[in-house]
Design a protein around this motif. Structure first.
Motif, mmCIF file in Angstrom:
data_model
loop_
_atom_site.group_PDB
_atom_site.id
_atom_site.type_symbol
_atom_site.label_atom_id
_atom_site.label_comp_id
_atom_site.label_asym_id
_atom_site.label_seq_id
_atom_site.Cartn_x
_atom_site.Cartn_y
_atom_site.Cartn_z
ATOM 1 N N LEU A 1 17.932 9.379 6.585
ATOM 2 C CA LEU A 1 18.999 10.197 7.155
ATOM 3 C C LEU A 1 19.311 9.745 8.581
ATOM 4 C CD1 LEU A 1 17.655 13.698 6.073
ATOM 5 C CD2 LEU A 1 19.426 12.350 4.936
ATOM 6 N N THR A 2 20.541 9.973 9.004
ATOM 7 C CA THR A 2 20.886 9.705 10.400
ATOM 8 C C THR A 2 20.333 10.832 11.269
ATOM 9 O OG1 THR A 2 22.963 10.941 10.355
ATOM 10 C CG2 THR A 2 23.056 8.594 9.696
ATOM 11 N N GLU A 3 20.319 10.610 12.564
ATOM 12 C CA GLU A 3 19.855 11.654 13.476
ATOM 13 C C GLU A 3 20.714 12.912 13.329
ATOM 14 O OE1 GLU A 3 18.908 12.410 18.202
ATOM 15 O OE2 GLU A 3 19.677 10.467 17.568
ATOM 16 N N ALA A 4 22.015 12.741 13.217
ATOM 17 C CA ALA A 4 22.918 13.886 13.054
ATOM 18 C C ALA A 4 22.651 14.627 11.745
ATOM 19 C CB ALA A 4 24.369 13.421 13.108
ATOM 20 N N GLU A 5 22.379 13.902 10.686
ATOM 21 C CA GLU A 5 22.080 14.538 9.403
ATOM 22 C C GLU A 5 20.777 15.337 9.486
ATOM 23 O OE1 GLU A 5 24.165 11.416 6.272
ATOM 24 O OE2 GLU A 5 22.162 10.957 7.058
ATOM 25 N N ARG A 6 19.771 14.795 10.160
ATOM 26 C CA ARG A 6 18.509 15.525 10.312
ATOM 27 C C ARG A 6 18.730 16.826 11.080
ATOM 28 N NH1 ARG A 6 16.680 10.119 10.886
ATOM 29 N NH2 ARG A 6 16.685 10.209 13.145
ATOM 30 N N ARG A 7 19.481 16.762 12.169
ATOM 31 C CA ARG A 7 19.764 17.980 12.953
ATOM 32 C C ARG A 7 20.556 18.995 12.125
ATOM 33 N NH1 ARG A 7 19.499 17.772 18.840
ATOM 34 N NH2 ARG A 7 18.485 15.826 19.418
ATOM 35 N N THR A 8 21.493 18.524 11.342
ATOM 36 C CA THR A 8 22.286 19.424 10.500
ATOM 37 C C THR A 8 21.396 20.149 9.497
ATOM 38 O OG1 THR A 8 24.278 18.081 10.754
ATOM 39 C CG2 THR A 8 24.179 19.542 8.830
ATOM 40 N N ILE A 9 20.492 19.429 8.868
ATOM 41 C CA ILE A 9 19.580 20.058 7.906
ATOM 42 C C ILE A 9 18.675 21.062 8.610
ATOM 43 C CG2 ILE A 9 17.614 19.625 6.362
ATOM 44 C CD1 ILE A 9 19.113 17.023 5.538
ATOM 45 N N TRP B 1 20.927 24.138 9.226
ATOM 46 C CA TRP B 1 21.187 24.884 7.994
ATOM 47 C C TRP B 1 19.959 25.661 7.537
ATOM 48 C CZ3 TRP B 1 23.749 20.420 4.788
ATOM 49 C CH2 TRP B 1 25.065 20.241 5.197
#
Length: 61
Positions: A13-21, A24
């Motif tokens: 995952l990208t850093e942004a995807e990790r933060r989004t998860i 959520w």
């Protein structure tokens, strides 16, 4: 509740995807259950940033 899986999974995952998860999951659980995140980053600075992001939810929750 644990999120972001094993290091081999979270690394995809990208850093942004990790933060989004993280966001959520924290929003959905709303402090109702203990929450844990796998912390991963390409550098120590990125790892620290993810820890601080997770800690912010602890203060809110």
């Amino acid at each position: 509740m644990a999120a972001l899986g094993l290091a081999t999974e979270v690394a995809k995952l990208t850093e942004a995807e990790r933060r989004t998860i993280m966001d959520w999951t924290a929003e959905d659980t709303a402090g109702k259950v203990p929450l844990a995140f796998t912390i991963f980053g390409a550098s120590v600075a990125e790892q620290i940033a993810h820890v601080r992001h997770a800690e912010a939810w602890e203060r809110i929750g």
